[in-house]
Design an enzyme around this catalytic site. Structure first.
Site, PDB file in Angstrom:
ATOM      1  N   SER A  48      47.838-107.406  27.693  1.00 49.55           N
ATOM      2  CA  SER A  48      48.939-106.929  28.542  1.00 49.55           C
ATOM      3  C   SER A  48      49.902-108.077  28.743  1.00 49.55           C
ATOM      4  O   SER A  48      49.591-109.220  28.443  1.00 49.55           O
ATOM      5  CB  SER A  48      48.405-106.493  29.905  1.00 49.55           C
ATOM      6  OG  SER A  48      48.169-107.628  30.729  1.00 49.55           O
ATOM      7  N   ASP A  49      51.104-107.802  29.236  1.00 48.22           N
ATOM      8  CA  ASP A  49      51.954-108.912  29.648  1.00 48.22           C
ATOM      9  C   ASP A  49      51.514-109.320  31.061  1.00 48.22           C
ATOM     10  O   ASP A  49      50.695-108.646  31.700  1.00 48.22           O
ATOM     11  CB  ASP A  49      53.437-108.558  29.566  1.00 48.22           C
ATOM     12  CG  ASP A  49      54.287-109.823  29.417  1.00 48.22           C
ATOM     13  OD1 ASP A  49      53.763-110.921  29.641  1.00 48.22           O
ATOM     14  OD2 ASP A  49      55.478-109.718  29.078  1.00 48.22           O
ATOM     15  N   TRP A  50      52.056-110.425  31.519  1.00 54.33           N
ATOM     16  CA  TRP A  50      51.588-111.042  32.771  1.00 54.33           C
ATOM     17  C   TRP A  50      51.636-110.031  33.933  1.00 54.33           C
ATOM     18  O   TRP A  50      52.714-109.649  34.396  1.00 54.33           O
ATOM     19  CB  TRP A  50      52.458-112.244  33.089  1.00 54.33           C
ATOM     20  CG  TRP A  50      52.024-113.052  34.278  1.00 54.33           C
ATOM     21  CD1 TRP A  50      51.973-112.632  35.579  1.00 54.33           C
ATOM     22  CD2 TRP A  50      51.596-114.410  34.269  1.00 54.33           C
ATOM     23  NE1 TRP A  50      51.544-113.637  36.387  1.00 54.33           N
ATOM     24  CE2 TRP A  50      51.306-114.755  35.604  1.00 54.33           C
ATOM     25  CE3 TRP A  50      51.426-115.382  33.280  1.00 54.33           C
ATOM     26  CZ2 TRP A  50      50.861-116.026  35.976  1.00 54.33           C
ATOM     27  CZ3 TRP A  50      50.997-116.646  33.647  1.00 54.33           C
ATOM     28  CH2 TRP A  50      50.706-116.949  34.980  1.00 54.33           C
ATOM     29  N   GLY A  51      50.470-109.612  34.350  1.00 53.40           N
ATOM     30  CA  GLY A  51      50.394-108.710  35.504  1.00 53.40           C
ATOM     31  C   GLY A  51      50.922-107.308  35.237  1.00 53.40           C
ATOM     32  O   GLY A  51      51.070-106.507  36.176  1.00 53.40           O
ATOM     33  N   SER A  52      51.214-106.979  33.983  1.00 52.49           N
ATOM     34  CA  SER A  52      51.912-105.705  33.725  1.00 52.49           C
ATOM     35  C   SER A  52      51.039-104.490  34.027  1.00 52.49           C
ATOM     36  O   SER A  52      51.568-103.402  34.257  1.00 52.49           O
ATOM     37  CB  SER A  52      52.450-105.640  32.292  1.00 52.49           C
ATOM     38  OG  SER A  52      51.407-105.582  31.356  1.00 52.49           O
TER      39      SER A  52
END
Ligand code: BGC
Length: 761
Positions: A293-297
């Site tokens: 995932s992207d950061w915290g997505s």
């Protein structure tokens, strides 16, 4: 003797049996890896499986919002308990060894961590930003840069880069334009393929290659109004024809991993998007690596209003095919409960873990988790003379000559006084660009240094001019520009007056573009325009050296000053590379990978647009598709770039004007260097499909070749066209070439070229 051998073999078996699971004996073949993955998976508890799907940043370097638990001890314990499969932002042999040792020696199964980092354009030796490299129109250049970056990262303990960023973007307001290859899917695909190959080489388990992570899947570059993280709403045709191609090319290059993106796509966040991750990536494209995932997505899906809470977000992300959770804490906290309640099948978890383990095996981490932990290599590889030479080579090829009236460039090396003006000219930091990994701050060769090294200290007068950025400059801070303090202006004007030629550096600070750096105004900030105009009043022989991470609005400059060199943010060797071009040791050969606008109001601006029902007409009538205050055309078009020599195209010839289903047309054109020095030209082939079952772009890039020619020489440039080149996607028919009339152009940019017609039968 026989007894001794038997005892030895028995000992070997015993040793193998005592190894942590999965660490037995090197294996190379795909089948062996699959067997080892299954074997290991069968030994893992549900907690351990979920642990593999969890990724945290180090607590000492962060590239996103700070995590709630800022304690390093917390991380160490998670590793020991087998609750962490990966980390990002841990760099250097000492630090990476420390965390890896915990995983291998202290967790129950000893599964090594995969350690990732944003190595976007170099690790310690910094190469040009990716947009600049795309301006080389030379995939070998991008490959070399990625290869050196991989070598340095691997020598510093890393296994994985979050690159290449292959998002096509048509909007210069978006700050992340600097990380990609520009506006075109064809050029973008060539660059993406080359970058993946550069990072991964032919053998992912070699000590000098790392896994690529192709990002951001998908459509992140189409954020509405160019505002980072914003909504994306596009047709499936646009997705398939424009946005997907570089991603698909990356899968074909063997990319090990993908990252999804922050945006919603047609209402559904990419992170929770089944169509993107399951149907397209893992389905249609057969991708067998993993998606991070992207950061915290995963957590951000709650903000999007797509998930009710973290648990719901975890459910939607795993269902959609996000295999690893970067920094949302959603998998580690909530997945187990979801499995226990029957909402998530364990087979879904197994699929994700299988993919993660597969890449760890392919990297050779189980065979030798310390392979990337060699202090000696770290000392010799990073910033080696060879790597710096490669950075200079790539940098000079990334420069684009936008204007050169009366051959003001190249400059003579002797016999004249040169005024070098502007804060950016002396900066040893700005050329390093954003996303500069482990660059040493202020370590680039500045433009001033580069010029002095060629022209001699005594022939150069430097004047900084007014301050430009007056706030702190770093990844996290919003910049403030000096709009009022004119100190330094007079000295700059005086320097200009006393010199025979002025080289003035203008554009953007390196932290002005990049993630979270969207701008609604892309003209020169601070007092730069004022400085330029005052200097120009004092001396008309002005060469502007642009340093920037996105296309800028530079109408006045384009209209008035005689020479403009687009140098982007060129990395460690910037000053030397620019000097190579300024003084003619290298003849510029770059071409724009993005259109330069006349006005930010033209955004999104791109050459491969569709026709409207009222496409043209005189400038004086109103009821046509155009602005009343600015032309439709870009200031500088996609594919544009000058040279110190001139090129002429002639004798465009097609082997046939009819293309049959399995046939091929050969396109030949004569290219002549009609000037007086060696130069390289990028010959570009564009095609228009005149009529289609959906409206087709006015033209699309379908081929390019970079050709070096001595003065007076000429050559025949050949392109081949097959039905494949004419295929496009429609919802009704999938990928198909439609019979009918076509036009093609071969020439020096998207705006001009020799023209011919053909028909697909
Ligand atoms: C960016 C990614 C990056 C990640 C890790 C995110 O904010 O969007 O491109 O790889 O952070 O640093």
């Amino acid at each position: 003797m026989k007894k001794l051998i038997t005892a030895f073999i028995a000992l070997l078996f015993l040793f193998a049996a005592c190894q942590p699971a999965g660490q037995q004996k090197a294996a190379t073949s795909g089948n062996d890896i699959e067997k080892r993955v299954e074997d290991l998976l069968s030994k893992m508890s549900l907690d351990e499986k979920i642990g593999q799907m969890n990724q945290y940043t180090s607590r000492w370097e962060m590239t996103g919002p700070a995590p709630a638990n800022a304690d390093s001890m917390f991380i160490y314990n998670m590793i020991k308990e087998g609750k962490l499969g990966s980390m990002l932002n841990v760099t250097g042999v000492a630090a990476t060894r420390k965390v890896q040792k915990l995983a291998v020696d202290s967790s129950r199964l000893g599964i090594p961590l995969i350690l990732g980092y944003d190595v976007i354009h170099g690790y310690k030796t910094i190469f040009p930003i990716s947009l600049a490299e795309a301006a080389s129109w030379d995939p070998e250049v991008a490959k070399l840069s990625a290869k050196v970056a991989a070598d340095e990262s691997a020598a510093a303990g890393l296994h994985w880069t979050f690159a290449p960023m292959v998002d096509v973007s048509r909007d210069a307001r978006w700050g992340r334009v600097m990380e990609g290859a520009g506006e075109d899917p064809y050029l973008g695909s060539k660059m993406a393929y080359a970058r993946v190959k550069g990072f991964q080489g032919d053998d992912l388990s070699a000590e000098n290659t790392i896994a690529a992570c192709v990002k951001h899947f998908a459509a992140y570059g189409f954020a509405e109004a160019g505002r980072d993280y914003n909504t994306v709403d596009v047709s499936e045709e646009l997705l398939q024809n424009v946005i997907f191609p570089p991603f698909k090319a990356s899968v074909e290059a063997g990319a090990a991993t993908f990252m999804n993106s922050f945006n919603t796509l047609n209402g559904i966040p990419a992170t929770g998007n089944v169509y993107l991750q399951r149907d397209i990536l893992k389905g249609a494209w057969n991708f067998d690596g993993f998606v991070v995932s992207d950061w915290g997505s995963i957590g951000e899906m709650i903000n999007h209003g797509f998930a009710a809470d973290r648990k719901d977000a975890a459910l939607k992300a795993i269902t959609a095919g996000s295999d690893m959770d970067m920094e949302a804490n959603a998998y580690i906290e909530d997945l187990k409960g979801l499995v226990e309640s029957g909402q998530v099948k364990e087979s879904l978890i197994d699929d994700a873990v299988r993919r993660i383990l597969r890449i760890k095996f392919r990297l050779g981490l189980f065979d030798d988790p310390w392979k990337y932990c060699n202090e000696e290599r770290e000392k010799t590889v990073l910033l080696s003379a060879e790597n710096l030479a490669a950075a200079r080579e790539v940098a000079k090829k990334s420069i684009v000559l936008l204007k050169n009236e009366n051959n003001l460039l190249p400059l003579a090396k002797t016999g004249q006084k040169i005024a070098v003006i502007g804060e950016l000219a002396a900066s040893k930091d700005v050329p390093l660009g954003n996303w500069r990994a482990q660059a040493i701050p202020n370590s680039a060769v500045s433009l001033l240094e580069g010029i002095k090294a060629v022209a001699g200290e005594q022939n150069v007068i430097f004047a900084k001019g007014p301050d430009y950025v007056i706030s702190a400059r770093n990844f996290a801070t919003k910049l403030k520009y000096n709009e009022t303090d004119l100190t330094g202006l007079d000295a700059a004007v005086k320097a200009a007056r006393s010199a025979s030629v002025v080289v003035i550096a203008l554009g953007e600070d390196c932290f002005q573009s990049g993630e979270g750096r969207s701008q609604s105004d892309i003209s020169l900030k601070g007092l730069q325009q004022r400085l330029l105009e005052e200097v120009y009043k004092a001396n008309k022989n002005v060469v502007v050296v642009l340093m920037n991470g996105r296309p800028l609005e530079i109408n006045w400059m384009a209209e008035n000053v005689p020479a403009i060199l687009e140098t982007w943010h060129l990395g460690s060797q910037a000053g030397n590379a620019i000097a190579d071009v300024l003084f003619g040791d290298y003849n510029p050969s770059g071409k724009l990978p993005v259109s330069f606008p006349r006005s930010v109001g033209q955004m999104p601006l791109y050459y491969n647009h569709l026709f409207t029902g009222r496409p043209s007409g005189s400038e004086d009538v109103t009821l046509w598709s155009r602005y009343t205050d600015v032309s439709n055309s870009p200031l500088y078009p996609f594919g544009y770039g000058l040279s110190y020599t001139t090129f002429e195209y002639s004798n465009l010839h097609l082997s046939d004007t009819v293309l049959t289903a399995n046939g091929e047309i050969t396109v030949k054109v004569n290219l002549k260097n009609s000037g007086n020095r060696f130069g390289e030209e990028v010959a570009q082939l564009y095609i228009r499909d005149i009529t289609g079952s959906i409206a087709r772009p006015v033209k699309e890039l379908k081929g390019f070749q970079k050709i070096g020619l001595n003065a007076g020489d000429n050559t025949e440039v050949t392109f081949k066209i097959t039905t494949k080149d004419l295929e496009f996607f429609t919802k009704a028919n999938g990928w198909k070439a439609e019979p009918g009339k076509f036009k093609l152009w071969v020439g020096t940019s998207s705006a001009e070229g020799l023209e011919a017609d053909f028909v697909l039968k």
